[in-house]
Write a protein that holds these residues in place. Structure first.
Motif, PDB file in Angstrom:
ATOM      1  N   UNK A 170       3.203   3.213   4.787  1.00 56.67           N
ATOM      2  CA  UNK A 170       2.181   3.288   5.842  1.00 56.67           C
ATOM      3  C   UNK A 170       0.857   3.804   5.299  1.00 56.67           C
ATOM      4  N   UNK A 171       0.907   4.659   4.281  1.00 58.44           N
ATOM      5  CA  UNK A 171      -0.301   5.263   3.742  1.00 58.44           C
ATOM      6  C   UNK A 171      -0.949   4.434   2.638  1.00 58.44           C
ATOM      7  N   UNK A 173      -3.420   1.708   2.185  1.00 54.90           N
ATOM      8  CA  UNK A 173      -4.412   1.053   3.045  1.00 54.90           C
ATOM      9  C   UNK A 173      -4.587  -0.436   2.786  1.00 54.90           C
ATOM     10  N   UNK A 174      -4.243  -0.915   1.584  1.00 59.16           N
ATOM     11  CA  UNK A 174      -4.463  -2.325   1.248  1.00 59.16           C
ATOM     12  C   UNK A 174      -3.185  -3.150   1.220  1.00 59.16           C
ATOM     13  N   UNK A 175      -2.076  -2.565   1.632  1.00 59.70           N
ATOM     14  CA  UNK A 175      -0.803  -3.284   1.585  1.00 59.70           C
ATOM     15  C   UNK A 175      -0.812  -4.462   2.560  1.00 59.70           C
ATOM     16  N   UNK A 176      -0.468  -5.650   2.051  1.00 65.66           N
ATOM     17  CA  UNK A 176      -0.442  -6.854   2.876  1.00 65.66           C
ATOM     18  C   UNK A 176       0.911  -7.548   2.855  1.00 65.66           C
ATOM     19  N   UNK A 201       2.907  -2.965  12.462  1.00 69.51           N
ATOM     20  CA  UNK A 201       1.967  -3.110  11.353  1.00 69.51           C
ATOM     21  C   UNK A 201       1.514  -4.563  11.198  1.00 69.51           C
ATOM     22  N   UNK A 202       0.466  -4.753  10.411  1.00 68.89           N
ATOM     23  CA  UNK A 202      -0.050  -6.079  10.101  1.00 68.89           C
ATOM     24  C   UNK A 202       0.457  -6.599   8.763  1.00 68.89           C
TER      25      UNK A 202
END
Length: 287
Positions: A170-171, A173-176, A201-202
């Motif tokens: 979750x922490x 920020x750029x995880x896709x 989440x996205x």
């Protein structure tokens, strides 16, 4: 091209040819411009004589069990490292400064058992990390990727993981993209927060149909997002033994406090009546 430009082009080609002849290449590996490919050469040790300007190193499908820190530290421009299908374990050492530019790292099909904060903490530019197909990988610390803030693609599919702390991913920020399929997920109340995060989440989850619960038996083979409502209900309504003990203690405290309050109120009333009656008697005597 004009005739005046031909001598320059011929000279350039000559210099490039001379440079390529002088560049060493590891034994049993093929070398192209900025790339060293040693795929499937049955190597048991990290190859020597790798050109220092190498940007892409492929060691896939060998028997390498150790990545030497000293040799890798000289590859300051390395951005792509493919070590899938080897025998690498938990003695990985990526703490040297030379790997600061690494963007792509594939450690799938190896012998990893855990990932700690120190495993990848110095790979600050890492964007793609594949540690799937490590069947003995059973633990990832919740701050394991705290320094990998550029991470966009993380794959932990087909491992021995039963739990993953929500803050671990979750922490980022750029995880896709996050691969989670075919693990041994234990879908209990501890995993509820992670499942809820998955739904909200996205992040994209490839092979989502195979992200299923392994235990308990009642939830086996059910997709993790599908059991969120069931876990949410059971985890918020189910009372355990310690919960009943706590409720009993609270009830006893309330009962005891109420009893003491009633006793004190009664004592105060009695004392008031005594003082009031004494006052009336004194007034009668005076009259």
């Amino acid at each position: 091209m004009s005739s005046s430009g031909r001598p320059w082009s011929l000279s350039l080609l000559f210099l490039l040819g001379m440079a390529s002849e002088g560049i060493s290449c590891p034994s049993r590996c093929s070398c192209q411009y900025l790339e060293v490919n040693c795929t499937g050469q049955q190597l048991e040790e990290f190859p020597v004589d790798i050109p220092l300007d190498t940007r892409q190193l492929i060691l896939a499908a060998n028997n390498v069990s150790y990545l030497p820190a000293v040799e890798l530290s000289f590859l300051a421009d390395l951005v792509y490292l493919d070590c899938r299908k080897n025998l690498l374990g938990d003695d990985l050492d990526f703490t040297y400064i030379g790997m600061a530019k690494l963007v792509y790292l594939d450690l799938s099909f190896n012998n990893l058992t855990q990932v700690t904060f120190h495993t990848f903490s110095h790979l600050l530019s890492l964007v793609v990390l594949k540690i799937s197909d490590n069947p003995n990988l059973v633990a990832i610390e919740k701050d394991a990727f705290a320094n990998n803030t550029w991470l966009r693609h993380l794959d932990v599919s087909r491992t021995g993981l039963t739990f993953l702390d929500t803050s671990t991913v979750r922490d980022l920020p750029n995880l896709r993209l996050l691969g989670l399929s075919d693990n041994l997920w234990h879908c209990n109340c501890s995993l509820l927060d992670f499942i809820t995060w998955m739904m909200e989440s996205n992040v994209h989850f490839p092979d989502a149909d195979n992200i299923t619960c392994y235990t308990p038996a009642g939830l086996h083979a059910l997709r993790m997002p599908a059991v969120e409502a069931q876990l949410h209900f059971s985890c918020l309504t189910q009372l355990y033994k310690q919960d009943y003990v706590f409720l009993c203690l609270v009830g006893f405290c309330i009962f005891f406090a109420g009893t003491m309050a009633a006793w004190l109120a009664g004592m105060c009333a009695v004392i008031y009546e005594v003082h009031a009656s004494k006052g009336e008697e004194e007034e009668e005597e005076e009259d």
